[in-house]
Design a protein around this motif. Sequence first.
Motif, PDB file in Angstrom:
ATOM      1  N   CYS A 123      17.168  47.207  -9.419  1.00 30.07           N
ATOM      2  CA  CYS A 123      15.762  46.947  -9.101  1.00 30.07           C
ATOM      3  C   CYS A 123      15.574  46.678  -7.612  1.00 30.07           C
ATOM      4  O   CYS A 123      16.391  45.988  -6.996  1.00 30.07           O
ATOM      5  CB  CYS A 123      15.273  45.727  -9.891  1.00 30.07           C
ATOM      6  SG  CYS A 123      13.532  45.400  -9.631  1.00 30.07           S
ATOM      7  N   HIS A 125      12.665  45.355  -6.515  1.00 24.66           N
ATOM      8  CA  HIS A 125      11.665  44.293  -6.359  1.00 24.66           C
ATOM      9  C   HIS A 125      12.358  42.931  -6.248  1.00 24.66           C
ATOM     10  O   HIS A 125      13.560  42.817  -6.453  1.00 24.66           O
ATOM     11  CB  HIS A 125      10.701  44.296  -7.555  1.00 24.66           C
ATOM     12  CG  HIS A 125       9.967  45.582  -7.700  1.00 24.66           C
ATOM     13  ND1 HIS A 125       9.116  46.060  -6.737  1.00 24.66           N
ATOM     14  CD2 HIS A 125       9.977  46.516  -8.687  1.00 24.66           C
ATOM     15  CE1 HIS A 125       8.611  47.217  -7.125  1.00 24.66           C
ATOM     16  NE2 HIS A 125       9.127  47.524  -8.303  1.00 24.66           N
ATOM     17  N   ARG A 126      11.579  41.914  -5.922  1.00 18.24           N
ATOM     18  CA  ARG A 126      12.139  40.567  -5.805  1.00 18.24           C
ATOM     19  C   ARG A 126      11.184  39.545  -6.433  1.00 18.24           C
ATOM     20  O   ARG A 126      10.639  38.678  -5.756  1.00 18.24           O
ATOM     21  CB  ARG A 126      12.382  40.202  -4.329  1.00 18.24           C
ATOM     22  CG  ARG A 126      13.524  40.981  -3.667  1.00 18.24           C
ATOM     23  CD  ARG A 126      14.864  40.587  -4.251  1.00 18.24           C
ATOM     24  NE  ARG A 126      15.961  41.325  -3.642  1.00 18.24           N
ATOM     25  CZ  ARG A 126      16.366  42.530  -4.027  1.00 18.24           C
ATOM     26  NH1 ARG A 126      15.719  43.169  -5.017  1.00 18.24           N
ATOM     27  NH2 ARG A 126      17.389  43.140  -3.449  1.00 18.24           N
ATOM     28  N   CYS A 127      10.974  39.664  -7.744  1.00 15.24           N
ATOM     29  CA  CYS A 127      10.135  38.669  -8.406  1.00 15.24           C
ATOM     30  C   CYS A 127      10.819  37.314  -8.213  1.00 15.24           C
ATOM     31  O   CYS A 127      12.049  37.209  -8.339  1.00 15.24           O
ATOM     32  CB  CYS A 127       9.971  38.994  -9.886  1.00 15.24           C
ATOM     33  SG  CYS A 127       9.262  40.634 -10.131  1.00 15.24           S
ATOM     34  N   PHE A 129      11.304  34.658  -9.828  1.00 17.47           N
ATOM     35  CA  PHE A 129      12.046  33.972 -10.899  1.00 17.47           C
ATOM     36  C   PHE A 129      13.291  34.745 -11.329  1.00 17.47           C
ATOM     37  O   PHE A 129      14.054  34.270 -12.173  1.00 17.47           O
ATOM     38  CB  PHE A 129      11.134  33.822 -12.134  1.00 17.47           C
ATOM     39  CG  PHE A 129      10.539  35.126 -12.591  1.00 17.47           C
ATOM     40  CD1 PHE A 129      11.249  36.000 -13.400  1.00 17.47           C
ATOM     41  CD2 PHE A 129       9.271  35.497 -12.171  1.00 17.47           C
ATOM     42  CE1 PHE A 129      10.701  37.220 -13.789  1.00 17.47           C
ATOM     43  CE2 PHE A 129       8.708  36.715 -12.564  1.00 17.47           C
ATOM     44  CZ  PHE A 129       9.426  37.572 -13.379  1.00 17.47           C
ATOM     45  N   CYS A 130      13.521  35.914 -10.738  1.00 16.66           N
ATOM     46  CA  CYS A 130      14.483  36.850 -11.323  1.00 16.66           C
ATOM     47  C   CYS A 130      15.763  37.011 -10.500  1.00 16.66           C
ATOM     48  O   CYS A 130      15.713  37.179  -9.286  1.00 16.66           O
ATOM     49  CB  CYS A 130      13.823  38.217 -11.472  1.00 16.66           C
ATOM     50  SG  CYS A 130      14.887  39.424 -12.283  1.00 16.66           S
ATOM     51  N   ILE A 132      18.122  39.331 -11.513  1.00 22.05           N
ATOM     52  CA  ILE A 132      18.709  40.639 -11.870  1.00 22.05           C
ATOM     53  C   ILE A 132      19.037  41.518 -10.667  1.00 22.05           C
ATOM     54  O   ILE A 132      20.134  42.090 -10.604  1.00 22.05           O
ATOM     55  CB  ILE A 132      17.813  41.359 -12.896  1.00 22.05           C
ATOM     56  CG1 ILE A 132      17.747  40.551 -14.191  1.00 22.05           C
ATOM     57  CG2 ILE A 132      18.318  42.769 -13.156  1.00 22.05           C
ATOM     58  CD1 ILE A 132      16.746  41.075 -15.197  1.00 22.05           C
ATOM     59  N   PRO A 133      18.134  41.652  -9.683  1.00 19.74           N
ATOM     60  CA  PRO A 133      18.469  42.544  -8.555  1.00 19.74           C
ATOM     61  C   PRO A 133      19.771  42.130  -7.853  1.00 19.74           C
ATOM     62  O   PRO A 133      20.488  42.976  -7.327  1.00 19.74           O
ATOM     63  CB  PRO A 133      17.263  42.393  -7.617  1.00 19.74           C
ATOM     64  CG  PRO A 133      16.159  41.945  -8.495  1.00 19.74           C
ATOM     65  CD  PRO A 133      16.792  41.080  -9.548  1.00 19.74           C
ATOM     66  N   VAL A 167      16.182  48.808 -16.151  1.00 24.52           N
ATOM     67  CA  VAL A 167      15.885  47.464 -15.656  1.00 24.52           C
ATOM     68  C   VAL A 167      14.436  47.419 -15.153  1.00 24.52           C
ATOM     69  O   VAL A 167      13.681  46.522 -15.473  1.00 24.52           O
ATOM     70  CB  VAL A 167      16.859  47.068 -14.525  1.00 24.52           C
ATOM     71  CG1 VAL A 167      16.402  45.803 -13.829  1.00 24.52           C
ATOM     72  CG2 VAL A 167      18.258  46.911 -15.061  1.00 24.52           C
ATOM     73  N   ASP A 168      14.051  48.413 -14.372  1.00 31.18           N
ATOM     74  CA  ASP A 168      12.676  48.561 -13.854  1.00 31.18           C
ATOM     75  C   ASP A 168      12.270  50.010 -14.127  1.00 31.18           C
ATOM     76  O   ASP A 168      12.202  50.846 -13.218  1.00 31.18           O
ATOM     77  CB  ASP A 168      12.653  48.230 -12.364  1.00 31.18           C
ATOM     78  CG  ASP A 168      11.247  48.313 -11.786  1.00 31.18           C
ATOM     79  OD1 ASP A 168      11.119  48.563 -10.569  1.00 31.18           O
ATOM     80  OD2 ASP A 168      10.284  48.190 -12.577  1.00 31.18           O
ATOM     81  N   ARG A 244       4.607  39.410  -8.439  1.00 30.55           N
ATOM     82  CA  ARG A 244       4.437  40.578  -9.311  1.00 30.55           C
ATOM     83  C   ARG A 244       3.511  41.568  -8.612  1.00 30.55           C
ATOM     84  O   ARG A 244       2.724  41.190  -7.748  1.00 30.55           O
ATOM     85  CB  ARG A 244       3.851  40.155 -10.654  1.00 30.55           C
ATOM     86  CG  ARG A 244       4.718  39.215 -11.440  1.00 30.55           C
ATOM     87  CD  ARG A 244       5.996  39.850 -11.896  1.00 30.55           C
ATOM     88  NE  ARG A 244       5.737  40.881 -12.903  1.00 30.55           N
ATOM     89  CZ  ARG A 244       6.665  41.747 -13.329  1.00 30.55           C
ATOM     90  NH1 ARG A 244       7.875  41.738 -12.813  1.00 30.55           N
ATOM     91  NH2 ARG A 244       6.379  42.642 -14.238  1.00 30.55           N
ATOM     92  N   ARG A 245       3.583  42.850  -9.026  1.00 26.89           N
ATOM     93  CA  ARG A 245       2.807  43.888  -8.324  1.00 26.89           C
ATOM     94  C   ARG A 245       1.434  44.112  -8.942  1.00 26.89           C
ATOM     95  O   ARG A 245       0.648  44.915  -8.449  1.00 26.89           O
ATOM     96  CB  ARG A 245       3.566  45.237  -8.353  1.00 26.89           C
ATOM     97  CG  ARG A 245       4.550  45.407  -7.250  1.00 26.89           C
ATOM     98  CD  ARG A 245       5.924  44.902  -7.473  1.00 26.89           C
ATOM     99  NE  ARG A 245       6.434  45.150  -8.809  1.00 26.89           N
ATOM    100  CZ  ARG A 245       7.235  44.295  -9.415  1.00 26.89           C
ATOM    101  NH1 ARG A 245       7.573  43.168  -8.841  1.00 26.89           N
ATOM    102  NH2 ARG A 245       7.693  44.551 -10.608  1.00 26.89           N
TER     103      ARG A 245
HETATM  104  S1  SF4 Z   1      11.579  40.877 -13.156  1.00 28.51           S
HETATM  105 FE1  SF4 Z   1      12.026  43.044 -13.297  1.00 28.51          FE
HETATM  106  S2  SF4 Z   1      10.897  43.953 -11.595  1.00 28.51           S
HETATM  107 FE2  SF4 Z   1      11.076  41.772 -11.154  1.00 28.51          FE
HETATM  108  S3  SF4 Z   1      12.920  41.565  -9.907  1.00 28.51           S
HETATM  109 FE3  SF4 Z   1      13.495  41.243 -12.052  1.00 28.51          FE
HETATM  110  S4  SF4 Z   1      14.185  43.216 -12.773  1.00 28.51           S
HETATM  111 FE4  SF4 Z   1      12.999  43.548 -10.903  1.00 28.51          FE
END
Ligand code: SF4
Length: 396
Positions: A123, A125-127, A129-130, A132-133, A167-168, A244-245
């Motif tokens: 991913c 993006h850089r939400c 709370f996340c 994952i990236p 993931v995205d 968020r976008r």
């Molecule tokens: S919530 Fe989804 S879109 Fe946002 S950073 Fe995490 S994986 Fe990426």
Amino acid sequence: MSVSVLTFGCRLNAYESAVMHAQAEAAGLSETVIVNTCAVTLEAERQARQAVRRVAREQPGARIIVTGCGAALDPEAWSRLPGVARVLDNRVKLAPESWGGRAPAAPDFSGRARAFVPVQQGCDHRCTFCIIPYGRGPSVSRPAGNVVSEIRAMVEAGRKEVVLTGVDLTAYGADLPGRPTLGGLARRVLALVPELKRLRVSSLDPAEIDDDLWRLIGEEERLMPHLHFSLQAGSDLILKRMKRRHSRAQALDAIKRARGLRPGIAIGADLIAGFPTETDALFEETLAFVGEAEIPFLHVFPFSPRPGTPAARMPAVPFPLRRERAARLRQAAKTQAGRYCAGFVGRAVSVLIEAGGRGHTAEYIPATLLGESRPGTLVTARVESSEDSGLVAKAM
Ligand code: SF4
């Protein structure tokens, strides 16, 4: 004992576990336990560490190979756990060479009615709370030809339904020549695999659905009438603090557009309850959103701080309040779900049978079939009643 796999986390991990299992078996490994970790919450990591310790205790001769997002965030720490022979990075865990093999081995999905096919991972993006990236790296898409041949093989092996996952997911193709879209990929799969009965897409970012996918939602019967949105909140201020976008209005527009294109379509969404700085008033905005958008299928997560993310450093909402808000959101969705499912009583539905006479309709509503049925078959049935557990139907 040959090779066993312990999987934590998402559908992508489940798919990758099946691939790693096939690779390890094809390479002739034995006495091996693969632990495919998840890092979406601290709890997910704790469970995986606990599993590693249990394997080390109960199978002292086993070689433990740890991989996944948890391991990617702190490989050192995982390598120090008892019995761990190797920590494998997420980016190379599917490569045959990582298992001493030469050629890719086909994952075994036999016994599963629906197959998940990852088409994108990572991913950009850089939400806030996340994590994952940081575990999965930047967004990488699979070439469409590769996806089509895998789906063709699954359909030849008897799968009736395939779910495009990632993931995205809506970022699909942005990194490929010609920037193909997710809608373009879905259209190509449906055109090149005409025997495929059901195509489903997993979680979508409401602000990033491409025009081709919107067209398919409106015109393609084999694309399932069920959309799951990664919304996370129904308050613009909280969406902004989450980075968020999409806005509240954009999410509402996307849901209305889907219903306009495909009347009766099932709508699901992910929501986080009790995000840091969420006041009672901001929470009420999210709760009102669930009612206004009439969302029947909600996955609600009480906010769980993930060290290493900006949100973990923001002023927290007390945990009991997070849990209470999550319960209120689930209750609101339950009311919507009861209304939505009641509308199916007396109607014909198509159910993909998974096991024990249970399965899911095209709208992804759980359904119980009265009478005999075989796993992996598609059955047309008339809905007799709607219960908390889903629909009850009789084969026609
Ligand atoms: S919530 Fe989804 S879109 Fe946002 S950073 Fe995490 S994986 Fe990426």
